[in-house]
Enzyme design. Sequence first.
Site, short mmCIF file in Angstrom:
data_model
loop_
_atom_site.label_atom_id
_atom_site.label_comp_id
_atom_site.label_asym_id
_atom_site.label_seq_id
_atom_site.Cartn_x
_atom_site.Cartn_y
_atom_site.Cartn_z
N HIS A 78 1.02 7.74 -16.49
CA HIS A 78 1.31 6.30 -16.53
C HIS A 78 2.35 5.93 -15.48
CE1 HIS A 78 -0.25 7.08 -20.60
NE2 HIS A 78 -0.68 5.82 -20.55
N MET A 114 6.77 14.53 -16.34
CA MET A 114 6.07 14.70 -15.07
C MET A 114 6.90 14.18 -13.90
SD MET A 114 3.59 16.44 -15.98
CE MET A 114 3.05 16.65 -14.28
N ASP A 129 9.54 22.24 4.18
CA ASP A 129 9.08 21.52 5.37
C ASP A 129 10.16 21.50 6.46
OD1 ASP A 129 7.29 19.80 6.92
OD2 ASP A 129 8.74 18.22 6.45
#
Length: 158
Positions: A78, A114, A129
């Site tokens: 959500h 999450m 990265d």
Amino acid sequence: MSSEFTHINADGNAHMVDVTEKAVTEREARAEAFIEMAPETLEMIMSGSHHKGDVFATARIAGIQAAKKTSDLIPLCHPLMLTKVEVDLEAQPAHHRVRITSLCKLSGKTGVEMEALTAASVAALTIYDMCKAVQKDMVISQTRLLEKRGGKSGHFKV
């Protein structure tokens, strides 16, 4: 531990859980991730001598941004109105790694696990990265939920 997956309906199809009738409660989740690297790579980060700039500041902002974008990345998640996102990075030279912790909070109808996991994960990916030109064999590991509060399932802590 629950015996059912909440994102699978009676027909066996994936669906977004309906939270319409759930109560609004204070919710909080904490997560962590680690990225292991060579001592020399970690020293570059800690000393600020990395040619791409402040690795920790960039990873922190990336983690915060990722928490806010979690529903764009996780299909059945959500979209949430987060009220707090915190990402902390701790160099652990004795273990040749960085520990990333995240905290997400809101008042809402569904949890923020999450978002916390995504924040920690993306912060680790950002470190990778930024440092991959120096070292390609860094290892991201131990991404996990540390704690959650609020909601029907109550309090969980590792």
